[in-house]
Design an enzyme around this catalytic site. Structure first.
Site, PDB file in Angstrom:
ATOM      1  N   CYS A 116       1.024   0.156  -9.152  1.00  0.00           N
ATOM      2  CA  CYS A 116       2.167   0.679  -8.385  1.00  0.00           C
ATOM      3  C   CYS A 116       3.382   0.903  -9.260  1.00  0.00           C
ATOM      4  O   CYS A 116       4.173   1.797  -9.001  1.00  0.00           O
ATOM      5  CB  CYS A 116       2.504  -0.272  -7.246  1.00  0.00           C
ATOM      6  SG  CYS A 116       2.852  -1.939  -7.806  1.00  0.00           S
TER       7      CYS A 116
ATOM      8  N   GLU B 197       5.608  -3.303   0.625  1.00  0.00           N
ATOM      9  CA  GLU B 197       5.567  -3.166  -0.834  1.00  0.00           C
ATOM     10  C   GLU B 197       4.850  -1.863  -1.135  1.00  0.00           C
ATOM     11  O   GLU B 197       3.618  -1.786  -1.046  1.00  0.00           O
ATOM     12  CB  GLU B 197       4.805  -4.357  -1.443  1.00  0.00           C
ATOM     13  CG  GLU B 197       5.528  -5.674  -1.300  1.00  0.00           C
ATOM     14  CD  GLU B 197       6.651  -5.850  -2.308  1.00  0.00           C
ATOM     15  OE1 GLU B 197       6.604  -5.221  -3.378  1.00  0.00           O
ATOM     16  OE2 GLU B 197       7.586  -6.614  -2.028  1.00  0.00           O
TER      17      GLU B 197
ATOM     18  N   GLY C  59       0.836  -1.204   0.000  1.00  0.00           N
ATOM     19  CA  GLY C  59       0.000   0.000   0.000  1.00  0.00           C
ATOM     20  C   GLY C  59       0.863   1.241   0.000  1.00  0.00           C
ATOM     21  O   GLY C  59       1.977   1.218  -0.519  1.00  0.00           O
TER      22      GLY C  59
ATOM     23  N   VAL D 189       0.741   4.707   5.482  1.00  0.00           N
ATOM     24  CA  VAL D 189       0.263   3.589   6.310  1.00  0.00           C
ATOM     25  C   VAL D 189       1.411   2.628   6.628  1.00  0.00           C
ATOM     26  O   VAL D 189       1.451   2.032   7.705  1.00  0.00           O
ATOM     27  CB  VAL D 189      -0.933   2.875   5.627  1.00  0.00           C
ATOM     28  CG1 VAL D 189      -1.366   1.666   6.429  1.00  0.00           C
ATOM     29  CG2 VAL D 189      -2.104   3.835   5.453  1.00  0.00           C
TER      30      VAL D 189
HETATM   31  P1  NAD Z   1      -5.500   1.026   0.611  1.00  0.00           P
HETATM   32  O1  NAD Z   1      -6.107   2.355   0.907  1.00  0.00           O
HETATM   33  O2  NAD Z   1      -6.387  -0.089   0.180  1.00  0.00           O
HETATM   34  O3  NAD Z   1      -4.655   0.620   1.879  1.00  0.00           O
HETATM   35  C1  NAD Z   1      -3.922  -0.579   1.958  1.00  0.00           C
HETATM   36  C2  NAD Z   1      -4.298  -1.291   3.241  1.00  0.00           C
HETATM   37  O4  NAD Z   1      -3.946  -0.486   4.358  1.00  0.00           O
HETATM   38  C3  NAD Z   1      -5.788  -1.595   3.350  1.00  0.00           C
HETATM   39  O5  NAD Z   1      -5.969  -2.951   3.676  1.00  0.00           O
HETATM   40  C4  NAD Z   1      -6.264  -0.651   4.433  1.00  0.00           C
HETATM   41  O6  NAD Z   1      -7.297  -1.201   5.205  1.00  0.00           O
HETATM   42  C5  NAD Z   1      -5.036  -0.436   5.280  1.00  0.00           C
HETATM   43  N1  NAD Z   1      -5.053   0.874   5.947  1.00  0.00           N
HETATM   44  C6  NAD Z   1      -5.445   2.060   5.396  1.00  0.00           C
HETATM   45  N2  NAD Z   1      -5.319   3.056   6.324  1.00  0.00           N
HETATM   46  C7  NAD Z   1      -4.847   2.485   7.457  1.00  0.00           C
HETATM   47  C8  NAD Z   1      -4.494   3.007   8.759  1.00  0.00           C
HETATM   48  N3  NAD Z   1      -4.627   4.291   9.058  1.00  0.00           N
HETATM   49  N4  NAD Z   1      -4.038   2.110   9.667  1.00  0.00           N
HETATM   50  C9  NAD Z   1      -3.903   0.816   9.361  1.00  0.00           C
HETATM   51  N5  NAD Z   1      -4.220   0.286   8.158  1.00  0.00           N
HETATM   52  C10 NAD Z   1      -4.688   1.099   7.224  1.00  0.00           C
HETATM   53  O7  NAD Z   1      -4.425   1.140  -0.544  1.00  0.00           O
HETATM   54  P2  NAD Z   1      -3.447   2.331  -0.860  1.00  0.00           P
HETATM   55  O8  NAD Z   1      -2.462   2.499   0.222  1.00  0.00           O
HETATM   56  O9  NAD Z   1      -4.197   3.515  -1.352  1.00  0.00           O
HETATM   57  O10 NAD Z   1      -2.713   1.661  -2.123  1.00  0.00           O
HETATM   58  C11 NAD Z   1      -2.120   2.414  -3.067  1.00  0.00           C
HETATM   59  C12 NAD Z   1      -0.623   2.506  -2.831  1.00  0.00           C
HETATM   60  O11 NAD Z   1      -0.090   1.193  -2.804  1.00  0.00           O
HETATM   61  C13 NAD Z   1       0.108   3.228  -3.923  1.00  0.00           C
HETATM   62  O12 NAD Z   1       1.107   4.046  -3.368  1.00  0.00           O
HETATM   63  C14 NAD Z   1       0.728   2.099  -4.731  1.00  0.00           C
HETATM   64  O13 NAD Z   1       1.886   2.484  -5.441  1.00  0.00           O
HETATM   65  C15 NAD Z   1       1.024   1.113  -3.660  1.00  0.00           C
HETATM   66  N6  NAD Z   1       1.075  -0.244  -4.192  1.00  0.00           N
HETATM   67  C16 NAD Z   1       2.241  -0.932  -4.137  1.00  0.00           C
HETATM   68  C17 NAD Z   1       2.323  -2.212  -4.675  1.00  0.00           C
HETATM   69  C18 NAD Z   1       3.582  -3.021  -4.644  1.00  0.00           C
HETATM   70  O14 NAD Z   1       3.496  -4.217  -4.896  1.00  0.00           O
HETATM   71  N7  NAD Z   1       4.741  -2.436  -4.352  1.00  0.00           N
HETATM   72  C19 NAD Z   1       1.189  -2.775  -5.250  1.00  0.00           C
HETATM   73  C20 NAD Z   1       0.013  -2.057  -5.270  1.00  0.00           C
HETATM   74  C21 NAD Z   1      -0.030  -0.781  -4.729  1.00  0.00           C
END
Ligand code: NAD
Length: 460
Positions: A244, A210, A188, A192
């Site tokens: 990502c 990741e 994510g 976070v």
């Molecule tokens: P998201 O908002 O779905 O969050 C990811 C997870 O974190 C969720 O399960 C959510 O419940 C949890 N979360 C959110 N806020 C939280 C908090 N305050 N406390 C605890 N847990 C919490 O997804 P996102 O972060 O918006 O995803 C997008 C990001 O992820 C982008 O920056 C993208 O580049 C990155 N990403 C990386 C990869 C990789 O493989 N490297 C793959 C996909 C996405």
């Protein structure tokens, strides 16, 4: 939040009972996961269509087939990967046998994001199960249909004692992070990730993070500009730019800027046609908040739109958009775009491109389009990123023997293939030394110059 605690406790009991350790159990789980993907292709396609407007073919290519390839590769090699790995014992302890074994860590937590909401739950799960762990999974609440589907299918296919799904948002994730795990695998955003790492620190729990960031593209005049443009457009606008490793911005040597822009416009039309809003081969943004954020990045301070720009909130639709005359200080250039906007900025040469790239956080990927050997070498040597590819955006993650992960702000650790097993295992050192002859007698006190002389000779 009692349910969260209960799930973690049950998973811990399953691990402690030794259910997850036999290789036969691990293989059974991997085969069951493969069956889940095979037998529910339509339900999966439907969920992804609802959450992200994904075309079933795109779901197949970027979600299910990637996980199935990971399963197949793991099943094929698991026995070899788990075999003891022998090393040469040092003379100081010879004769002896020395080797390492991979042991499961215990109960692992997998937290997934919304953009590839199936793949990013199940690909890490393949490694966690193959390594012999119990797992608690937290799909993203922002892809609710996929989350619901996983919560119903996983208990039906996998061993319910050892694999648990927790649905929900921040409160549920927070409650999970209060529990003790043996590894936390988080995909994510970096904000976070810091919360996850801080929670993990309380129990000295190792983490894999990741993350994302601004993955740059460099193009110079030595390449076939038409093919280059098509590859960039494909990599950028798949999943409506919510990838990502999507190309985030393009740095182009100024001698081919005009040609590249022209070819990018043509490629958008070649791949998606003229009525893109009604084209089911093109995805949608995940929710209104992301729609507003992306539309907010299209203001005049972000440059001039040469193709795209059209949007419709009802369908969360933003067309594939290319922008030029983008100031380096534009909002578009300061945050990860994570949507279908592609800024193109001219540079004098590869040196200027490298200095722009290295002035930002280390990206997850860097894509270089240049046939010039010395240019490729410069990018390899003078920049740091999770991956570098020449001529191929985003698809490097489909090679299971390559590590997939970031560096610095784009992530901690890497997985896929054998590395997934390593992520979710402890590599235990094992030494076996016969009691006779007792070579250690040479180092027992009382010390004596004669004994020391022999030891010095032996140790060189
Ligand atoms: P998201 O908002 O779905 O969050 C990811 C997870 O974190 C969720 O399960 C959510 O419940 C949890 N979360 C959110 N806020 C939280 C908090 N305050 N406390 C605890 N847990 C919490 O997804 P996102 O972060 O918006 O995803 C997008 C990001 O992820 C982008 O920056 C993208 O580049 C990155 N990403 C990386 C990869 C990789 O493989 N490297 C793959 C996909 C996405």
């Amino acid at each position: 939040m009692d349910l969260v605690k209960q799930h973690v406790t049950r998973a811990r009991e399953a691990f402690d009972e030794g259910i997850t350790k036999p290789r036969t159990w691990r293989l059974e789980q991997l085969r069951a996961l493969d069956a889940l993907l095979r037998e529910n292709e339509n339900l999966i396609a439907h969920a992804l269509k609802e959450d992200l407007g994904k075309h079933p073919t795109e779901t197949f290519l970027t979600e299910t087939s990637l996980v199935r390839a990971e399963i197949k590769h793991t099943i094929k090699h698991l026995k070899r990967w788990l075999a003891p790995s022998y090393v040469k014992p040092s003379l100081a302890v010879a004769p002896a046998t020395a080797y390492t074994v991979l042991e499961p860590l215990g109960v692992v937590l997998i937290i997934a994001p919304w953009n590839y909401p199936l793949q990013l739950v199940l690909a890490p799960l393949v490694g966690a199960l193959a390594a012999g762990n119990a797992a608690v999974i937290k799909p993203s609440e922002l892809a609710p249909e996929t989350s619901r589907l996983l919560a119903s299918l996983i208990p039906a296919y996998l061993d319910e004692r050892a694999v648990k799904v927790v649905e929900g948002g921040v409160p549920e994730t927070t409650a999970l992070l209060e529990q003790k795990f043996d590894h936390i695998f988080y995909t994510g955003n970096a904000r976070v990730a810091r919360i996850v790492m801080a929670a993990a620190a309380r129990n000295l729990t190792p983490v894999t993070l990741e993350l994302g960031g601004k993955s740059p593209v460099y193009v110079d005049g030595s390449v076939d500009v038409k093919v280059t443009a098509q590859r960039i457009v494909w990599g950028k606008f798949i999943n409506a730019g919510q990838t990502c490793v999507a190309p985030d911005y393009v740095l182009v040597s100024q001698d081919v800027e005009a040609e590249l822009v022209e070819q990018l416009i043509a490629a958008v039309q070649d791949l998606y046609g003229h009525d893109i809003e009604h084209n089911t081969h093109y995805g949608r943004l995940i929710n209104d908040a992301h729609f507003d954020r992306i539309v907010g990045l299209m203001g005049p301070e972000n440059g001039r739109i040469v193709v795209g720009g059209e949007h419709n909130k009802t369908h969360k639709y933003v067309g594939p958009t290319v922008l030029v005359d983008v100031p380096h200080t534009a909002p578009l250039m300061s945050e990860e775009i994570f949507g279908p906007l592609l800024p193109v900025l001219p540079v004098a040469d590869e040196d200027e491109a490298i200095s722009i790239i290295t002035s930002k956080e280390k990206p997850l990927s860097l894509y270089v389009f240049s046939e010039q050997k010395h240019v490729r070498k410069k990018f390899l040597q003078d920049t740091s990123s999770g991956a570098v590819t020449f001529g191929l955006p985003i698809a490097h993650l489909a090679i299971p023997d390559l590590p997939f992960g970031g560096v610095g702000e784009s992530g901690v650790g890497a997985y896929h293939g054998k590395r997934s097993i390593e992520v979710f295992s402890h590599e235990k050192a094992v030494v076996s030394k016969p009691l006779s002859p007792d070579t250690l007698a040479l180092v027992y006190p009382p010390f004596h110059p004669k004994k020391l002389g022999i030891v010095r000779k032996l140790l060189g």
